[in-house]
Design an enzyme around this catalytic site. Structure first.
Site, PDB file in Angstrom:
ATOM      1  N   HIS A   1       0.808  -1.215   0.000  1.00 27.90           N
ATOM      2  CA  HIS A   1       0.000   0.000   0.000  1.00 27.90           C
ATOM      3  C   HIS A   1       0.845   1.271   0.000  1.00 27.90           C
ATOM      4  O   HIS A   1       0.378   2.320  -0.414  1.00 27.90           O
ATOM      5  CB  HIS A   1      -1.043  -0.050   1.107  1.00 27.90           C
ATOM      6  CG  HIS A   1      -2.171  -0.940   0.712  1.00 27.90           C
ATOM      7  ND1 HIS A   1      -2.163  -2.287   0.983  1.00 27.90           N
ATOM      8  CD2 HIS A   1      -3.280  -0.711  -0.033  1.00 27.90           C
ATOM      9  CE1 HIS A   1      -3.240  -2.834   0.456  1.00 27.90           C
ATOM     10  NE2 HIS A   1      -3.942  -1.908  -0.161  1.00 27.90           N
TER      11      HIS A   1
ATOM     12  N   ARG B   1     -11.467   2.701  -1.631  1.00 31.80           N
ATOM     13  CA  ARG B   1     -10.926   1.810  -0.583  1.00 31.80           C
ATOM     14  C   ARG B   1     -11.403   2.363   0.761  1.00 31.80           C
ATOM     15  O   ARG B   1     -10.713   3.143   1.408  1.00 31.80           O
ATOM     16  CB  ARG B   1      -9.409   1.788  -0.644  1.00 31.80           C
ATOM     17  CG  ARG B   1      -8.833   1.044  -1.835  1.00 31.80           C
ATOM     18  CD  ARG B   1      -7.313   0.988  -1.766  1.00 31.80           C
ATOM     19  NE  ARG B   1      -6.752  -0.016  -2.634  1.00 31.80           N
ATOM     20  CZ  ARG B   1      -6.228   0.219  -3.838  1.00 31.80           C
ATOM     21  NH1 ARG B   1      -6.212   1.433  -4.329  1.00 31.80           N
ATOM     22  NH2 ARG B   1      -5.728  -0.758  -4.559  1.00 31.80           N
TER      23      ARG B   1
ATOM     24  N   ARG C   1     -15.882  -0.259  -2.129  1.00 28.84           N
ATOM     25  CA  ARG C   1     -15.598  -1.596  -1.601  1.00 28.84           C
ATOM     26  C   ARG C   1     -15.819  -1.531  -0.097  1.00 28.84           C
ATOM     27  O   ARG C   1     -15.379  -0.583   0.563  1.00 28.84           O
ATOM     28  CB  ARG C   1     -14.149  -1.936  -1.904  1.00 28.84           C
ATOM     29  CG  ARG C   1     -13.638  -3.002  -0.964  1.00 28.84           C
ATOM     30  CD  ARG C   1     -12.292  -3.476  -1.318  1.00 28.84           C
ATOM     31  NE  ARG C   1     -11.249  -2.640  -0.779  1.00 28.84           N
ATOM     32  CZ  ARG C   1      -9.996  -2.714  -1.200  1.00 28.84           C
ATOM     33  NH1 ARG C   1      -9.673  -3.533  -2.184  1.00 28.84           N
ATOM     34  NH2 ARG C   1      -9.072  -1.968  -0.665  1.00 28.84           N
TER      35      ARG C   1
ATOM     36  N   GLU D   1     -10.658 -11.471  -6.446  1.00 27.89           N
ATOM     37  CA  GLU D   1      -9.291 -11.350  -5.930  1.00 27.89           C
ATOM     38  C   GLU D   1      -8.725 -12.703  -5.535  1.00 27.89           C
ATOM     39  O   GLU D   1      -7.534 -12.843  -5.297  1.00 27.89           O
ATOM     40  CB  GLU D   1      -9.274 -10.473  -4.677  1.00 27.89           C
ATOM     41  CG  GLU D   1      -9.734  -9.063  -4.923  1.00 27.89           C
ATOM     42  CD  GLU D   1      -9.645  -8.224  -3.668  1.00 27.89           C
ATOM     43  OE1 GLU D   1      -8.743  -7.393  -3.591  1.00 27.89           O
ATOM     44  OE2 GLU D   1     -10.484  -8.414  -2.758  1.00 27.89           O
TER      45      GLU D   1
ATOM     46  N   ASN E   1      -4.152  -7.092  -7.871  1.00 23.30           N
ATOM     47  CA  ASN E   1      -3.034  -7.150  -6.911  1.00 23.30           C
ATOM     48  C   ASN E   1      -3.136  -8.407  -6.070  1.00 23.30           C
ATOM     49  O   ASN E   1      -2.186  -9.175  -5.936  1.00 23.30           O
ATOM     50  CB  ASN E   1      -3.049  -5.928  -5.980  1.00 23.30           C
ATOM     51  CG  ASN E   1      -3.131  -4.627  -6.739  1.00 23.30           C
ATOM     52  OD1 ASN E   1      -2.710  -4.575  -7.887  1.00 23.30           O
ATOM     53  ND2 ASN E   1      -3.683  -3.601  -6.127  1.00 23.30           N
ATOM     54  N   ASP E   2      -4.311  -8.609  -5.495  1.00 23.58           N
ATOM     55  CA  ASP E   2      -4.484  -9.807  -4.680  1.00 23.58           C
ATOM     56  C   ASP E   2      -4.626 -11.050  -5.539  1.00 23.58           C
ATOM     57  O   ASP E   2      -4.136 -12.120  -5.178  1.00 23.58           O
ATOM     58  CB  ASP E   2      -5.695  -9.651  -3.752  1.00 23.58           C
ATOM     59  CG  ASP E   2      -5.315  -8.864  -2.507  1.00 23.58           C
ATOM     60  OD1 ASP E   2      -4.232  -9.126  -1.958  1.00 23.58           O
ATOM     61  OD2 ASP E   2      -6.082  -7.975  -2.104  1.00 23.58           O
TER      62      ASP E   2
ATOM     63  N   ARG F   1       2.418 -10.067  -1.785  1.00 22.60           N
ATOM     64  CA  ARG F   1       2.526  -8.867  -2.630  1.00 22.60           C
ATOM     65  C   ARG F   1       3.565  -7.872  -2.133  1.00 22.60           C
ATOM     66  O   ARG F   1       4.014  -7.010  -2.881  1.00 22.60           O
ATOM     67  CB  ARG F   1       1.152  -8.195  -2.795  1.00 22.60           C
ATOM     68  CG  ARG F   1       0.541  -7.735  -1.508  1.00 22.60           C
ATOM     69  CD  ARG F   1      -0.945  -7.438  -1.682  1.00 22.60           C
ATOM     70  NE  ARG F   1      -1.193  -6.061  -2.079  1.00 22.60           N
ATOM     71  CZ  ARG F   1      -2.401  -5.559  -2.303  1.00 22.60           C
ATOM     72  NH1 ARG F   1      -3.472  -6.337  -2.211  1.00 22.60           N
ATOM     73  NH2 ARG F   1      -2.567  -4.310  -2.639  1.00 22.60           N
TER      74      ARG F   1
ATOM     75  N   CYS G   1      -9.675  -3.139 -11.132  1.00 23.01           N
ATOM     76  CA  CYS G   1      -9.294  -2.025 -10.258  1.00 23.01           C
ATOM     77  C   CYS G   1      -7.920  -2.233  -9.637  1.00 23.01           C
ATOM     78  O   CYS G   1      -7.459  -1.407  -8.875  1.00 23.01           O
ATOM     79  CB  CYS G   1     -10.347  -1.804  -9.182  1.00 23.01           C
ATOM     80  SG  CYS G   1     -10.547  -3.228  -8.124  1.00 23.01           S
TER      81      CYS G   1
HETATM   82  C1  PEP Z   1      -6.475  -5.558  -5.486  1.00 21.90           C
HETATM   83  O1  PEP Z   1      -6.241  -6.463  -4.692  1.00 21.90           O
HETATM   84  O2  PEP Z   1      -6.128  -5.562  -6.670  1.00 21.90           O
HETATM   85  C2  PEP Z   1      -7.193  -4.355  -5.021  1.00 21.90           C
HETATM   86  C3  PEP Z   1      -7.612  -3.457  -5.866  1.00 21.90           C
HETATM   87  O3  PEP Z   1      -7.368  -4.203  -3.690  1.00 21.90           O
HETATM   88  P1  PEP Z   1      -6.194  -3.742  -2.683  1.00 21.90           P
HETATM   89  O4  PEP Z   1      -4.992  -3.404  -3.511  1.00 21.90           O
HETATM   90  O5  PEP Z   1      -6.673  -2.596  -1.904  1.00 21.90           O
HETATM   91  O6  PEP Z   1      -6.002  -4.971  -1.845  1.00 21.90           O
HETATM   92 MG    MG Z   2      -7.230  -6.479  -2.745  1.00 26.10          MG
END
Ligand code: PEP
Ligand code: MG
Length: 954
Positions: A581, A688, A724, A817, A840-841, A851, A888
């Site tokens: 993050h 978020r 979300r 995810e 990402n997840d 990650r 996203c």
């Molecule tokens: C993701 O996992 O791609 C996502 C958009 O959520 P975050 O990055 O906040 O976990």
């Molecule tokens: Mg995520």
């Protein structure tokens, strides 16, 4: 706080045995709508673990932590059995106070009940009550606890007579919010009463808001016209709540512990006032039990205490300080001790040392429950990392040789490096001449203040200036200085005394388990180091005046948020991953960032020129003139493209053959919605919402959330907002929602799993979103869903709220995810209105790479063909049911990925606001058939590297 209504109380119940009584209690909770029927099993399971009998004919059945998910809202049902029932542990029960609690609220209820039980004859009163009001009156008396803690001490006052000290103590009570000015005025006219041993007492009853006891001591004992003065107590009396304080004072004087009291440090004064004698053996231990010292572990503790040869007392270091018998269940429960707080055991006489250590050991062992260590503070973890990092010097990157790391935030920049390294400080712990040490400290404090004032003047507005002003305030805090002076008086050097004061204050802040206060602890340590640097003659690193590229070991999201964006041109970290993050924040701030570059970058010298390419993940130190020139040319070209994209930012993104892709913005802060619209976003594709929660010291209530979400809806002026629901856990902990440490937090309780355990939090959030939306388009999605069952559980709550709120334009979707969810997309597409793919997840879980992993995250590339196949499955399933799909995750802003995603049929891309114009421009370059070709080409590749190569070649 336990508040009861008549409906909560049932009089004259009868039951054949304890099980039948428990069934009735469960049924009463179900009937009240507090729990679902399954909660009954939780009540039985809890009773099987150990009895919930509390004493005086009262039992407090409550569910196991696992059964909390069956709780709809926190509350109690009180059932009176006048004839009594034989409880399974041999006791006789007349009253069941049955608790439905979604979190640790039952600790507060327990605490209140234990105060009830302290009153004589309360058991009989409750058993014989003939009206609900009688029961309510007996149970609902709120405990009033009297204050006597570090905040009511005022030590080392430069006073010359008793009245001055009395006034100082009264003023301290006013500052602590316990009394008002009329109390202080009433103290002025009093002659202090002698308590003996140089101690005096003043007291008052007018203007008292909370009963409390303060103590003011002089810099040095003195004699005035009436006698010796070593301290003046000031008592704010109210009802009979202050009696316990008087008894503590009386005990102190009776034990003869008042002698030299004033010369002790604050902590020991509080220990003496708590009832701990100077001769007592003590042991301290932090409580690790996830749900605090609730009934079951408290019982274990009491049993260990009862088995000791001597009486053991226990107090809470963070509480109001009263030590209670460790052998009394009600007293121990009355402490209300929570995870992370410190218990202090004390005992006197033969065997005292063994007794207190036996109790401390029992607490460390978990008191019959599995316990996990507390998470380290950042300082501790930094210290640990420092210990494990090999001392061998690592060579800095070679001049003009590109070092490839993890691209984290796009952008290209050239600037001198500023390598953030905290210097090591060495100093003696003790010094003989305390006057000289005090003088040294005072000089360093003055110097630090000057430094900060200059910095504040140079920094124009913004968060950085605000933080520096807070630091200046902290430097001026007389308590900190006094605590340090006190330690110096005991023989500490100026450095050791100062650091002790800083450390103690920071720990107190951290113990408050409040995110904002915990951040203040980091500030305190920052201030502390500045002064320490001056004392040791070591210069603390100061960021340059000119623009620079920050090189650091790692940065947390709050460090990134504090960056001075006017000066920081780029970011290079030795550790960290692209989708951590902090990297996402860097992207939102528009700072080029490369992470996971390895320790070599820390060996760079401040001032050496660096090129940072956040797109390719390359860092070049001391570039050759030719490379420098090429880079400058590319920066200029990118600027031209950026300007062109910016000029067309408000136009739709259509491929050359007219296929439309919606481009939205990812937001963490609702206040940034207007900026997103200004940058061309067609809506918010991912809000978020956890960042909204993180920005508050406690969970924001309904009104706060409505106002925050409302701000985004207003700014969007009819454009859709995809929110979300709260997604905490993993790398996003929420300070006021402590979670037990997990071995694999990313595979643990996070996302929807967590909110389904606290349905009231989810319900409030949904209500806030729907209410704030009103007639405007809102799309709500659940994070980390693994299959339709979790979606349905969330949807059930959503449906209930929406039936009441009736927002006009709503869709309910799922974040894709977890690979299981992509594989099962056909079943989900039948019930969900839309999908948004969190790449990402999804990448983390598909490739099994954390990650944020310092070494592996470079391989965690979302353009991996396995991830692309999951995206393909998701899009196909959604389109078959007429649903739309967004992306996203960060992949949506990767220039190589945009054609592939468009070719796979993704309908919406949501990216950081700054990237919106560029992503729109990239879509405009494409045709749909070409994009499909590229997608097919990518899907055929065996690895992510092969995908990138294939896309670069064509
Ligand atoms: C993701 O996992 O791609 C996502 C958009 O959520 P975050 O990055 O906040 O976990
Ligand atoms: Mg995520």
């Amino acid at each position: 706080m336990l508040t009861l209504t008549r409906e909560d109380v049932r009089l004259g119940c009868r039951a054949a045995d304890w099980r039948a009584a428990l069934e009735q209690a469960a049924a009463a909770l179900v009937e009240a709508g507090r729990v679902s029927a399954e909660y009954r099993e939780g009540l039985l399971a809890r009773e099987a673990q150990s009895s919930t009998y509390l004493g005086h004919g009262i039992a407090i059945p409550h569910g196991t932590p696992e059964s909390r998910r069956h709780v709809r809202s926190t509350g109690v049902r009180v059932l009176q059995f006048p004839e009594g029932i034989a409880w399974h542990d041999g006791s006789r029960v007349n009253l069941l106070v049955t608790i439905a609690a979604q979190s640790d609220e039952h600790l507060d209820i327990l605490r209140q009940l234990t105060h009830v039980l302290e009153r004589d004859g309360v058991g009989e009163t409750l058993a014989g009550a003939t009206s609900a009001d009688e029961v309510i009156a007996a149970l609902s008396r709120a405990p009033v606890s009297a204050r006597c803690d570090a905040g009511t001490l005022c030590l080392g006052v430069p006073a010359r007579d008793r009245l001055e000290l009395a006034l100082a103590a009264a003023a301290r009570l006013r500052q602590a919010g316990c009394v008002d000015s009329s109390f202080v005025a009433s103290v002025v006219g009093q002659l202090p009463l002698p308590l003996g041993l140089g101690l005096w007492l003043v007291y008052g009853t007018s203007g008292v808001q909370a009963p409390a006891l303060a103590l003011a001591t002089p810099e040095q004992r003195f004699r005035d016209d009436v006698g010796e003065v070593s301290g003046v107590f000031c008592l704010a009396a109210q009802g009979d709540a202050h009696r316990a304080l008087l008894m503590r004072l009386d005990g102190l004087l009776a034990r003869g512990d008042g002698d030299r009291l004033a010369e002790l440090p604050a902590e020991q004064i509080l220990a003496r006032l708590s009832g701990e004698s100077a001769q007592a053996e003590t042991a301290r231990v932090r409580l690790l039990n996830a749900h605090g010292l609730h009934a079951r572990p408290a019982k274990e503790l009491v049993q260990v205490a009862r088995a000791q040869a001597v009486q053991v007392r226990v107090r809470l270091l963070e509480g109001n300080g009263e030590a209670v018998s460790a052998a009394s269940l009600t007293k121990v429960l009355g402490l209300g001790a929570r995870r992370g707080q410190t218990l202090v055991f004390s005992a006197e006489g033969e065997g005292a040392a063994q007794a207190v250590s036996a109790l401390a050991e029992a607490v460390r062992g978990g008191l019959g429950e599995p316990v996990t260590p507390l998470q380290e503070t950042r300082e501790e973890s930094a210290a640990r990392v420092a210990r494990v990092v090999p001392a061998e010097p690592v060579a800095a990157p070679v001049a003009d040789e590109p070092l490839t790391a993890v691209p984290a935030a796009p952008g290209l920049s050239i600037a001198p490096a500023y390598v953030l390294r905290l210097p090591e400080l060495h100093y003696a712990e003790r010094a003989d001449d305390s006057a000289k040490e005090r003088e040294r400290l005072q000089r360093a404090l003055d110097g630090a203040r000057q430094q900060l004032e200059t910095l504040v003047q140079r920094t124009v507005g913004g968060e950085v200036a605000q933080i520096l002003s807070i630091h200046t305030e902290m430097l001026g805090d007389p308590e900190l200085r006094d605590a340090a002076f006190e330690a110096i008086g005991e023989g500490a050097s100026a450095e050791a005394g100062w650091w002790r004061a800083i450390d103690a204050a920071a720990r107190t802040q951290e113990a408050l388990a409040d995110r904002l206060l915990a951040e203040r602890a980091a500030d305190l340590r920052d201030v502390g180091r500045r002064v320490l640097g001056l004392l040791c003659g070591v210069e603390m690193p100061m960021p340059p005046e000119q623009p620079y590229i920050l090189v650091a070991d790692d940065l947390g999201p709050s460090d990134v948020a504090r960056l001075d964006t006017a000066k920081v041109r780029g970011l290079v970290t030795a550790r960290g991953g692209a989708t951590s993050h902090s990297a996402i924040l860097a992207r939102a701030l528009g700072i080029a960032a490369v992470v996971g570059a390895g320790e070599r970058v820390l060996a760079l010298t401040t001032g050496v020129e660096l090129i940072v390419d956040g797109e390719s993940g390359r860092v070049v130190a001391a570039p050759s003139p030719a490379r420098r020139q090429r880079t400058e040319k590319r920066i200029d070209e990118q600027e031209v493209l950026r300007r062109a994209a910016h000029a067309r930012r408000h136009e739709e993104a259509r491929t050359r053959d007219g296929h439309r892709v919606e481009i939205c913005a990812n937001l963490g802060n609702t206040a940034h919605a207007a900026d997103a619209v200004e940058r061309g976003a067609e809506g918010v594709g991912l809000l978020r919402t956890e960042f909204v929660f993180m920005a508050h010291p406690e969970a924001p209530d309904l009104a706060t959330q409505i106002s925050e979400y409302g701000e985004a809806f207003d700014a969007l002026a009819g454009r859709p907002l995809v929110a979300r629901t709260l997604d905490v856990g993993g790398d996003k902990p929420l300070a006021y929602w402590p979670m037990p440490q997990e071995d694999n937090p990313f595979l643990g309780v996070r996302g929807i799993r967590l909110t389904l355990m606290r349905p009231e939090v989810l319900e409030t959030q949904l209500r806030a979103l729907l209410t704030a939306a009103g007639t405007r388009p809102v799309r709500i999605m659940f994070p980390m869903v693994k299959d339709i069952e979790e979606f349905r559980a969330g949807k059930a709550i959503f449906d209930r709220v929406q039936a009441e709120v009736k927002a006009a334009d709503v869709q309910l979707g799922v974040m894709i995810e977890v690979p299981s969810c992509a594989l099962l997309a056909p079943t989900l597409a039948k019930e969900a209105d839309f999908f948004s793919i969190g790449t990402n997840d999804l990448t983390q879980y598909t490739l099994a790479i954390d990650r944020g992993h310092p070494q592996l995250s470079a391989q965690s590339d979302a353009l991996h063909p396995s991830v692309l196949r999951l995206i393909q499955l998701t899009v196909d399933a959604a389109h078959a049911e007429g649903r739309w799909v967004g992306v996203c995750g960060e992949l949506g802003s990767d220039p190589h990925a945009i054609p592939v995603l468009v070719g796979l049929g993704v309908d919406e891309l949501s990216v950081s606001s700054r990237r919106v114009p560029l992503v729109k421009a990239a879509v405009r370059e494409l045709t749909l058939p070409r994009a499909r070709e590229l997608a097919e080409l990518a899907l055929r590749q065996p690895t992510a590297a092969a995908v990138r190569e294939a896309l670069e070649v064509v």
